[in-house]
Each structure stands twice: as structure tokens, then as C-alpha cells.
Design a protein around this motif. Structure first.
Motif, mmCIF file in Angstrom:
data_model
loop_
_atom_site.group_PDB
_atom_site.id
_atom_site.type_symbol
_atom_site.label_atom_id
_atom_site.label_comp_id
_atom_site.label_asym_id
_atom_site.label_seq_id
_atom_site.Cartn_x
_atom_site.Cartn_y
_atom_site.Cartn_z
ATOM 1 N N TRP A 34 0.816 -1.212 0.000
ATOM 2 C CA TRP A 34 0.000 0.000 0.000
ATOM 3 C C TRP A 34 0.849 1.261 0.000
ATOM 4 N N ILE A 38 0.085 4.010 -2.713
ATOM 5 C CA ILE A 38 -0.112 5.417 -2.362
ATOM 6 C C ILE A 38 0.817 6.307 -3.194
ATOM 7 N N CYS A 68 -2.566 12.666 1.361
ATOM 8 C CA CYS A 68 -3.013 11.271 1.365
ATOM 9 C C CYS A 68 -3.704 10.918 2.676
ATOM 10 N N ILE A 71 -7.165 12.659 2.786
ATOM 11 C CA ILE A 71 -8.090 12.203 1.748
ATOM 12 C C ILE A 71 -8.445 10.730 1.918
ATOM 13 N N GLY A 72 -7.460 9.907 2.292
ATOM 14 C CA GLY A 72 -7.681 8.467 2.319
ATOM 15 C C GLY A 72 -7.710 7.815 3.676
ATOM 16 N N VAL A 73 -6.712 8.122 4.523
ATOM 17 C CA VAL A 73 -6.560 7.375 5.766
ATOM 18 C C VAL A 73 -7.616 7.752 6.796
ATOM 19 N N VAL A 76 -11.168 6.401 6.079
ATOM 20 C CA VAL A 76 -11.209 4.943 6.232
ATOM 21 C C VAL A 76 -11.242 4.563 7.709
ATOM 22 N N LYS A 210 -8.453 3.600 -7.866
ATOM 23 C CA LYS A 210 -9.387 4.727 -7.919
ATOM 24 C C LYS A 210 -10.752 4.285 -8.415
ATOM 25 N N LEU A 213 -12.543 1.803 -5.834
ATOM 26 C CA LEU A 213 -12.910 2.491 -4.598
ATOM 27 C C LEU A 213 -14.024 3.503 -4.829
#
Length: 345
Positions: A34, A38, A68, A71-73, A76, A210, A213
Motif C-alpha cells: 500500500w 499510495i 493522502c 483524503i484516504g486514511v 477509512v 481509484k 474504490l
């Protein structure tokens, strides 16, 4: 003779050391994988920032990594925490008898006897099936509840792997181009083929992550909203489950909303059941049929059936990482054979 022996001995040692090194990294496969993903996803942003602050690579990598995280972690982590909380609540309601899966199955059997006839024609014992489904519901909710406790107890381990992933992603962003050049020098292929393979690797990884998801998030959100609007218990939980299942092309979210729609029809809630069927097929299903080919199939240049088979195979072999690794392996397979056919006839 001595030169050949020396060369073969060196190759043997080279392969042995490489295999040993990869074996050492095996416990951290998820973090390394990952981190690379990323870096590939956020490299376009990183490159634009480099155009402005090219003389400060560490700062640029840190800014890209911060983007990142936000926006992502963070989203989640919020969704996972809420999912486990909902799972604990569901388990408690099943244990107390407030929710009774046996009653649901009995209602479906009484309202739709044709379903029982079809199952019996296939050699399925409806009584055993009822017991298995009821036990499965309790087991699944218990699994979520127990893992919620384990996640709480294993916070240090989780934070270690998360920190390791972000730490590696920082260096992948900062030193990625140099690492790729070093790898190209080491591979025994000409530069044109190597660049084609690396470009394909990056393209498929970005498109798969992308695209899948986005499709999963949209389908899960739409499913959770319709469950909430219809007053179905645990709408958020089922929305998250539909998000996870939506990573499987074609059939994903339908594994949740279709049985619920059948149950609503069986309990006499015809309007809600019909609304859910129409909404599931016409809205949730349409998202998969429209967005996935655009976001995944177009960029990976893989047929839909190859995407489906490689995704399922990836899940079986690699778990949750498989929704990226499966299509990636399929794309590499197609690319290598394209090179072979074009250049070697």
C-alpha cells in the motif's frame, strides 16, 4: 570453465539472497504494497508540487503524504470504527432475541413457497439452510464484535503497520523515480519494454484502486441511504458491507439489497420491497454498469469478464489486497503476451 562456474555461482547466490530478502519482508507485505500504491496514486500531485518547490523534495513529499492522510486514511479509519460499533450493536440485538433470523426465513418461505420448491429441487434442505443462515448471522456479528475488541487491544500493532506504511510511502514519493531507474538498469530487458511494463503497472494500479474504490463508495453510500430511508435496521452497517462487496464486480452490492428486498416483500411491505428492487437494479446496479467500465475497464484495457475473474482470484489468494493485485497480474499477463506476439511473432 572457471568463469562459467563463477558466474553460475554468483547467479545462484543472487537469487538466494533476493528470495531471502523478500521472505523477510513477507510480514510487512501489506504495508509495503500500500505504500507503493499510495506513491503511484499521489505521484501526479507530487509532481505538480515539485514543479513549484523542486529544491525542497522532503517538504514536497511530506505535503503529498499529508494530503493522502486527509483524503484516504482518516475517512477509512472513521468508517472502520463506525462499522465495528454497528457490528457490536447488531450482535447484542441478535443475542438478546430482539432480532430473529429464523422468523425472517420462515416468513420468506411462507410468502414465497416457490423458493422452497426450487431449493428442494436442487437438493437443498430448507430446515438445515435456515439453521445455517441463522447461525451464520450470529457468527458473523460475533466475529465483528470480537474483532472490535481485538482491534482495540491490538491498537499498537495496527498503528505500527500504519506508521510503517506512511513512512515507506514518504520515501516512495520522494525517491520513486530513482528507484524505478535503478530497477530498469537491473532488469535484463531493453528500455522500451521496461518503460512499457512500468507504465502499464502504474496505469493499472491507479485505475484499479481509484475506479474500484469510487464505485464501491458510491454503491455503498447509495445502498446505505436507501436502507436508512426505508427504516431498515443497521443502515450504516449494511452500507459499509455493500461498499466492501462492491469491490467484486457485477454481483457485489446485490448480495445484500436483494435478500433484504425479498424479506420486505415476504413480510407484506410490498411498497418498500418494490422500491428497494427498483432502486437496487436501476440505481445501485447502474453505477456498477456505467462507472466501472469507464474507471477500470477503459484504463486497464481489460474485458469486463477478465476484470471479474482476476478480481475474484485476487480475493481468494491475497485477501482484500486482491482487488488491486488480481487485475494487475491480469494486465501484466496481457501486456507480456502482446509484446511476445508483436516482437517474436
Amino acid at each position: 570453465m572457471d568463469n562459467k562456474l563463477e558466474q553460475r555461482s554468483f547467479y545462484l547466490l543472487l537469487v538466494s539472497v533476493t528470495v531471502l530478502f523478500l521472505w523477510l519482508l513477507k510480514p510487512f507485505f501489506g504495508a509495503v504494497f500500500w505504500a507503493c500504491t499510495i506513491a503511484l496514486l499521489f505521484y501526479p500531485l507530487h509532481r505538480r508540487l515539485l514543479a513549484r518547490w523542486g529544491d525542497r523534495p522532503n517538504l514536497v513529499a511530506l505535503v503529498s503524504l499529508t494530503a493522502c492522510v486527509f483524503i484516504g486514511v482518516v475517512p477509512v479509519l472513521f468508517v472502520v470504527g463506525s462499522f465495528f460499533q454497528e457490528g457490536v450493536n447488531l450482535y447484542q440485538r441478535l443475542e438478546s432475541g430482539e432480532l430473529d433470523p429464523d422468523a425472517w426465513i420462515d416468513r420468506i418461505r411462507q410468502t414465497f413457497p416457490m423458493i422452497q420448491n426450487v431449493l428442494e429441487g436442487l437438493g437443498v434442505d430448507i430446515t438445515n439452510l435456515r439453521e445455517q443462515l441463522a447461525g451464520g448471522a450470529i457468527t458473523a456479528s460475533r466475529f465483528i464484535a470480537q474483532n472490535a475488541v481485538q482491534v482495540g487491544q491490538g491498537t499498537a500493532r495496527f498503528l505500527f503497520h500504519l506508521s510503517l506504511m506512511l513512512y515507506l510511502a514518504f520515501f516512495m514519493l520522494r525517491d520513486g523515480p530513482r528507484l524505478v531507474e535503478k530497477l530498469m538498469q537491473a532488469l535484463p530487458l531493453d528500455d522500451e519494454r521496461e518503460r512499457l511494463l512500468f507504465d502499464k503497472f502504474a496505469e493499472v494500479t491507479r485505475a484499479t484502486v481509484k475506479g474500484n474504490l469510487v464505485v464501491a463508495a458510491v454503491q455503498g453510500t447509495l445502498g446505505g441511504l436507501i436502507f436508512w430511508a426505508l427504516g431498515i435496521t443497521g443502515a450504516f452497517l449494511w452500507g459499509v458491507v455493500m461498499t466492501l462487496l462492491s469491490l467484486i464486480p457485477v454481483v457485489g452490492a446485490g448480495l445484500i439489497w436483494l435478500p433484504v428486498a425479498i424479506y420486505l416483500l415476504a413480510t407484506g411491505e410490498w411498497l418498500d420491497g418494490l422500491i428497494l428492487i427498483v432502486y437496487g437494479a436501476g440505481v445501485i446496479g447502474l453505477v456498477d454498469n456505467i462507472l466501472r467500465p469507464i474507471l477500470v475497464g477503459r484504463d486497464t484495457k481489460l474485458p469486463d469478464y477478465i476484470v471479474l475473474l482476476s478480481t475474484l482470484g485476487g480475493f481468494v489468494l491475497f485477501g482484500m489486497n486482491g482487488f488491486v493485485i488480481g487485475p494487475l497480474v491480469a494486465a501484466m499477463f496481457v501486456t507480456f503476451w502482446d509484446i511476445f506476439v508483436r516482437e517474436f511473432q
